[in-house]
Motif scaffolding. Structure first.
Motif, PDB file in Angstrom:
ATOM      1  N   TRP A 161       1.553   8.111  -7.533  1.00 52.67           N
ATOM      2  CA  TRP A 161       0.575   7.327  -6.713  1.00 52.67           C
ATOM      3  C   TRP A 161      -0.461   7.587  -7.088  1.00 52.67           C
ATOM      4  O   TRP A 161      -0.806   8.992  -7.503  1.00 52.67           O
ATOM      5  CB  TRP A 161       0.587   7.615  -5.746  1.00 52.67           C
ATOM      6  CG  TRP A 161       0.145   6.135  -4.993  1.00 52.67           C
ATOM      7  CD1 TRP A 161      -1.288   5.309  -4.993  1.00 52.67           C
ATOM      8  CD2 TRP A 161       1.022   4.801  -4.863  1.00 52.67           C
ATOM      9  NE1 TRP A 161      -1.094   4.165  -4.463  1.00 52.67           N
ATOM     10  CE2 TRP A 161       0.207   3.616  -4.779  1.00 52.67           C
ATOM     11  CE3 TRP A 161       2.232   4.326  -4.604  1.00 52.67           C
ATOM     12  CZ2 TRP A 161       0.782   2.818  -4.145  1.00 52.67           C
ATOM     13  CZ3 TRP A 161       2.551   2.942  -4.108  1.00 52.67           C
ATOM     14  CH2 TRP A 161       1.675   1.947  -4.553  1.00 52.67           C
ATOM     15  N   LYS A 198       0.717  -1.203   0.294  1.00 50.50           N
ATOM     16  CA  LYS A 198       0.135  -0.430  -0.400  1.00 50.50           C
ATOM     17  C   LYS A 198       0.775   1.240   0.217  1.00 50.50           C
ATOM     18  O   LYS A 198       1.708   1.937   0.376  1.00 50.50           O
ATOM     19  CB  LYS A 198      -0.770   0.194   1.224  1.00 50.50           C
ATOM     20  CG  LYS A 198      -2.176  -0.732   1.534  1.00 50.50           C
ATOM     21  CD  LYS A 198      -2.473  -0.918  -0.069  1.00 50.50           C
ATOM     22  CE  LYS A 198      -4.322  -2.692   0.453  1.00 50.50           C
ATOM     23  NZ  LYS A 198      -5.199  -1.613  -0.403  1.00 50.50           N
ATOM     24  N   LYS A 199       0.210   2.167  -0.697  1.00 57.80           N
ATOM     25  CA  LYS A 199       0.548   3.394  -0.841  1.00 57.80           C
ATOM     26  C   LYS A 199       1.735   3.881   0.663  1.00 57.80           C
ATOM     27  O   LYS A 199       2.862   4.380   0.672  1.00 57.80           O
ATOM     28  CB  LYS A 199       0.512   4.156  -0.948  1.00 57.80           C
ATOM     29  CG  LYS A 199       1.245   5.641  -1.381  1.00 57.80           C
ATOM     30  CD  LYS A 199      -0.172   6.847  -1.610  1.00 57.80           C
ATOM     31  CE  LYS A 199       1.025   8.477  -1.849  1.00 57.80           C
ATOM     32  NZ  LYS A 199      -0.510   9.302  -2.179  1.00 57.80           N
ATOM     33  N   GLU A 200       0.636   4.052   1.401  1.00 57.04           N
ATOM     34  CA  GLU A 200       1.312   4.186   2.962  1.00 57.04           C
ATOM     35  C   GLU A 200       1.985   4.023   3.654  1.00 57.04           C
ATOM     36  O   GLU A 200       2.833   4.684   4.489  1.00 57.04           O
ATOM     37  CB  GLU A 200      -0.370   4.935   3.531  1.00 57.04           C
ATOM     38  CG  GLU A 200      -1.034   3.277   4.278  1.00 57.04           C
ATOM     39  CD  GLU A 200      -1.927   3.141   3.581  1.00 57.04           C
ATOM     40  OE1 GLU A 200      -3.217   2.271   3.829  1.00 57.04           O
ATOM     41  OE2 GLU A 200      -1.955   3.864   1.722  1.00 57.04           O
ATOM     42  N   MET A 239       5.622   4.601   1.846  1.00 63.80           N
ATOM     43  CA  MET A 239       6.004   5.923   2.196  1.00 63.80           C
ATOM     44  C   MET A 239       6.746   5.571   4.019  1.00 63.80           C
ATOM     45  O   MET A 239       7.430   6.585   4.257  1.00 63.80           O
ATOM     46  CB  MET A 239       5.332   7.156   2.234  1.00 63.80           C
ATOM     47  CG  MET A 239       4.726   7.051   0.251  1.00 63.80           C
ATOM     48  SD  MET A 239       6.230   7.045  -0.311  1.00 63.80           S
ATOM     49  CE  MET A 239       5.265   7.689  -2.004  1.00 63.80           C
ATOM     50  N   LYS A 240       5.840   4.773   4.229  1.00 63.37           N
ATOM     51  CA  LYS A 240       6.402   4.931   6.265  1.00 63.37           C
ATOM     52  C   LYS A 240       7.403   4.294   6.258  1.00 63.37           C
ATOM     53  O   LYS A 240       8.354   4.696   7.089  1.00 63.37           O
ATOM     54  CB  LYS A 240       4.890   4.088   7.006  1.00 63.37           C
ATOM     55  CG  LYS A 240       5.495   3.718   8.147  1.00 63.37           C
ATOM     56  CD  LYS A 240       4.537   3.337   9.008  1.00 63.37           C
ATOM     57  CE  LYS A 240       4.537   3.009  10.173  1.00 63.37           C
ATOM     58  NZ  LYS A 240       3.750   2.249  11.307  1.00 63.37           N
ATOM     59  N   GLU A 259      13.143   4.884   6.985  1.00 61.25           N
ATOM     60  CA  GLU A 259      12.011   5.059   5.231  1.00 61.25           C
ATOM     61  C   GLU A 259      12.947   4.319   4.642  1.00 61.25           C
ATOM     62  O   GLU A 259      14.323   4.451   4.422  1.00 61.25           O
ATOM     63  CB  GLU A 259      11.987   6.840   4.664  1.00 61.25           C
ATOM     64  CG  GLU A 259      10.976   7.614   5.616  1.00 61.25           C
ATOM     65  CD  GLU A 259      11.419   8.923   5.068  1.00 61.25           C
ATOM     66  OE1 GLU A 259      11.968   9.087   4.493  1.00 61.25           O
ATOM     67  OE2 GLU A 259      10.506   9.583   5.494  1.00 61.25           O
TER      68      GLU A 259
END
Length: 788
Positions: free
Chosen positions: A272, A209-211, A214-215, A221
């Motif tokens: 995204w 998933k995108k979040e 990025m996390k 990171e």
């Protein structure tokens, strides 16, 4: 072994000695071969003692290296095709090394030298793949001139990707962002999800998933938007295999193209798409669609031919002449009723001057309800895992649906009603969703409710839920929770979700696999839920249900589905318009399978010459190009019935049918049809499955087991012997006997050279043994065994 290597340090230590020990057989066996070659050239035996010692030590160390390799592969995160090839090459080399020692001991010099050469080749190949595992796939090729093409910098002016605006410095369009994101997520799914997804989250890192991307994970990171050179994910995937930080830790390394694409994506700011994430897997439309019929040249009127004409034009293919009357008649007889046409029928058909005689023939055959039902019973028995004996029947943990199925086929029950009665069953049709109640402890993914979910989704919707019954699928978007929610519809009590056979403590919801079709009332009784499910599935708006059955029927008579495999209806069809039109027309015509078959069997497309495939894998190849019916072998039941009709009945004891079927199943039956008898070694050898699981396709390839059964099988040989005795009594002269045999079996008279050879086989005064030999030869003839 896996448990031991994870818990005991000694096994881990010994496993890691594998790279050290493995150099002994590599070096010693190669030197032994070199010295053997020198000795042979000089015609000297001075070095034999040393060579013998090297061969022995090399063989012993190959055994030790193989054992330590098995320890190593279980304790570290190795995986993928490279490690599999390396592992098997190592084991094969070990066997060859042992064989070399044995040949040396026995004094068989030529065998010993040959085995030594092969062993050195094997150990070299195994070593090569071992190097690829530890140093990367391009360890050797990267230093060669041909391997220095270099991975181009994806952010340079000449981008290798199909995003034209990137080369001009312009921002990517929304479509380009979507396409790029889809490719990136596909790379992550196939290389990273096994360790970094909702199912398994190593290092607190998820990449699904995108979040979460990025996390980052427990080390912080993993990417810096706009700066691939500062992004940890790029650093890790570029490290050589074996480095503690290298990713992925198992399986194949990412290709240069994949790495470059990830760099390009990050350079563009790791964009995204807005809104919902598009699936990385192809998902076929659920709704029906009726495409307009394309224009066609004169002489092409059948709707199927009009769509195929467009396809042929796109692929620059020309229409071939249709097959002759004899070939067509035999083909359509076998496809509709599973029997050979009689010589009388063939001769009359060839002499018939009517221009529409092929259409009239198809109508006549589809009207033979008993023969049709007895033939197609085989196909549906396979698909609905219905059988007459086997696991579960003795203990009462399984129920057959034979009477219901036979009656449904004989009356040509509309398919929507057919499905309704399978999913929301009567007592007679309940066996399909009841599953098999296995004795003893079984995997939670095989409990009867989950079997029902798997079978309904596979057979009726062309969807594989088996992976998602254990864990989130790696080949589709279906999740474990989806499979359990679907299985809950069939359950009497709420199911607890088990992941890889371990309870999670979470209770499953209750919902249909495609929620657009409707909402299941989770509080209703089981029978009420099944009725809701059945009504939702057979709705006209469920285009997937009707595309699936249309594709199955097409595959059955054409040798290959419009979509392959037939259980993966999200795959790309070779003609989406043809599939959609057939499914919509099927629904418009009252879900009538016989009408569907009439449309297919009377098309010019069906009447094209059959196409032989040299490689069975071409059937499922995404590059498959349709040119006509794929040539296929008779099924076990078709072959048995053909032998019974042409020569002598394979099955002569009618009690085997009487015990299993009501009296109406013996209607118009000159001999027990193979579809009606219990499985036996003869039918098993010829490809009949055991039907404990769903089987929606059979291999058309000949194999060793078939050859052995047709050569030495008792049942087959007994039938040929009985038949030979009958034929001898009926036709005492060789000429009449041979000609009638050819007409009965192949639908034609023998050619002059065939007649001469056949007469020699049976003798001037035909003998039982000679007739049996001739019948055996004819039954193995491709013209008898194949549908052309």
């Amino acid at each position: 072994m896996t448990i031991l290597t994870e818990s005991f340090w000694l096994w881990q230590f010994l496993g890691r000695l594998h790279p050290l020990i493995v150099h002994f057989p590599v070096g010693l066996l190669c030197i032994a071969l070199l010295l053997e070659a020198v000795g042979w050239f000089r015609k000297s035996t001075d070095m034999q003692a040393g060579i013998r010692a090297m061969v022995w030590i090399g063989a012993i160390s190959s055994v030790i290296a193989a054992a330590l390799g098995l320890l190593l592969v279980n304790q570290d995160d190795y995986g993928g095709s490279t490690v599999t090839i390396h592992q098997w090459l190592g084991l094969v080399t070990m066997v060859l090394a042992i064989g070399t020692v044995l040949a040396l001991r026995s004094g068989r010099l030529e065998l010993y030298r040959g085995l030594l050469i092969v062993t050195v080749v094997g150990v070299s190949l195994a070593g090569h793949y071992g190097v690829m595992l530890t140093h990367g796939d391009d360890y050797l090729s990267s230093v060669l001139p041909v391997g220095k093409g270099g991975s181009s910098n994806p952010v340079s002016g000449n981008s290798q990707f199909v995003f034209a605006s990137a080369t001009t410095g312009q921002p990517l369009t929304d479509k380009q962002i979507g396409d790029l994101n889809l490719e990136v997520r596909s790379i992550l799914a196939h290389n990273c999800y096994s360790c970094h997804s909702a199912t398994k989250t190593k290092g607190e890192l998820r990449l699904d998933k995108k979040e979460f991307i990025m996390k980052g994970g427990e080390d912080g990171e993993i990417l810096v938007a706009g700066h691939p050179e500062k992004s940890d994910i790029i650093r890790r995937i570029k490290l050589p295999a074996g480095n503690d930080d290298a990713m992925p830790t198992k399986g194949k390394r990412l290709s240069d193209h994949d790495i470059a694409l990830l760099e390009f994506w990050i350079q563009q700011g790791a964009p995204w798409p807005n809104g919902a994430e598009k699936s990385i897997y192809r998902v076929a439309d659920l709704e029906p669609r009726m495409p307009a019929l394309p224009d066609a040249p004169a002489g092409i009127t059948n709707p199927i031919d009009r769509f195929v004409n467009v396809y042929f034009q796109q692929h620059k293919l020309a229409w071939k002449n249709v097959v002759d009357n004899r070939t067509y008649m035999r083909r359509v007889y076998l496809d509709v009723v599973g029997l050979l046409p009689s010589p009388e029928k063939l001769k009359a058909f060839e002499a018939d001057p009517r221009p529409d005689k092929r259409e009239l023939l198809v109508k006549e055959l589809l009207g033979r309800n008993v023969d049709y039902a007895q033939h197609w019973l085989t196909f549906w028995n396979d698909a609905l895992r219905n059988d007459y004996t086997g696991t579960g029947y003795i203990t009462g943990g399984r129920f057959d649906i034979t009477n219901w199925l036979y009656t449904s086929l004989k009356t040509n029950k509309p398919y929507n009603q057919f499905v309704r009665e399978l999913v929301s069953p009567t007592k007679q049709s309940a066996g399909f969703i009841k599953g098999i109640k296995w004795r003893g402890t079984i995997n939670s993914s095989q409990r009867t409710e989950m079997q029902a979910a798997q079978n309904v989704s596979q057979v009726l919707l062309g969807l594989n839920l088996k992976c998602a019954s254990c864990h989130d699928s790696f080949i589709s978007d279906w999740k474990l929770a989806d499979a359990y929610a679907f299985a809950n519809i069939f359950a009497d009590t709420t199911l607890e979700i088990n992941r890889c056979d371990k309870p999670t403590g979470k209770l499953a919801g209750t919902r249909i696999i495609f929620e657009k079709l409707g909402t299941i009332n989770g509080k209703a009784t089981t029978n009420e839920r099944l009725k809701e499910l059945a009504n939702f599935l057979v709705q006209p708006k469920d285009g997937r249900l009707y595309r699936t059955v249309v594709n199955r029927i097409w595959a059955q008579v054409m040798g290959r589905g419009i979509i392959e495999p037939v259980d993966m209806m999200d795959n790309e069809p070779w003609s989406q318009d043809l599939l959609d039109w057939l499914a919509s027309d099927f629904a418009t015509n009252g879900y009538d399978i016989k009408k569907l078959m009439f449309t297919i069997l009377t098309s010019r497309t069906y009447q094209l010459p059959s196409v032989g495939l040299k490689d069975a894998d071409l059937i499922t190849s995404p590059n498959f190009v349709f040119q006509g019916m794929v040539r296929r072998r008779l099924t076990a039941e078709q072959f048995a019935d053909a032998v019974s009709l042409a020569f002598s009945p394979i099955y002569v004891d009618t009690s085997i049918v009487e015990k299993q079927f009501p009296k109406q199943l013996k209607e118009e039956m000159p001999f027990p049809r193979a579809s009606l008898v219990k499985n036996d070694p003869f039918l098993t050898a010829l490809g009949r499955p055991n039907r404990e699981t769903v089987s929606t396709s059979r291999s058309s390839q000949a194999n060793l087991l078939q050859a052995l059964e047709l050569t030495n099988g008792e049942k087959f040989n007994d039938a040929l012997k009985r038949g030979a005795q009958q034929w001898k009594a009926t036709y005492p002269t060789p000429d009449a006997l041979v000609k009638n045999l050819y007409w009965k079996a192949l639908g034609r008279g023998p050619k002059p050279n065939e007649l001469v050879i056949a007469q020699k086989i049976v003798g001037k005064n035909p003998t039982t043994e000679g007739i049996q030999d001739l019948v055996w030869a004819i039954s193995l003839h491709p013209e008898f065994q194949l549908i052309y």
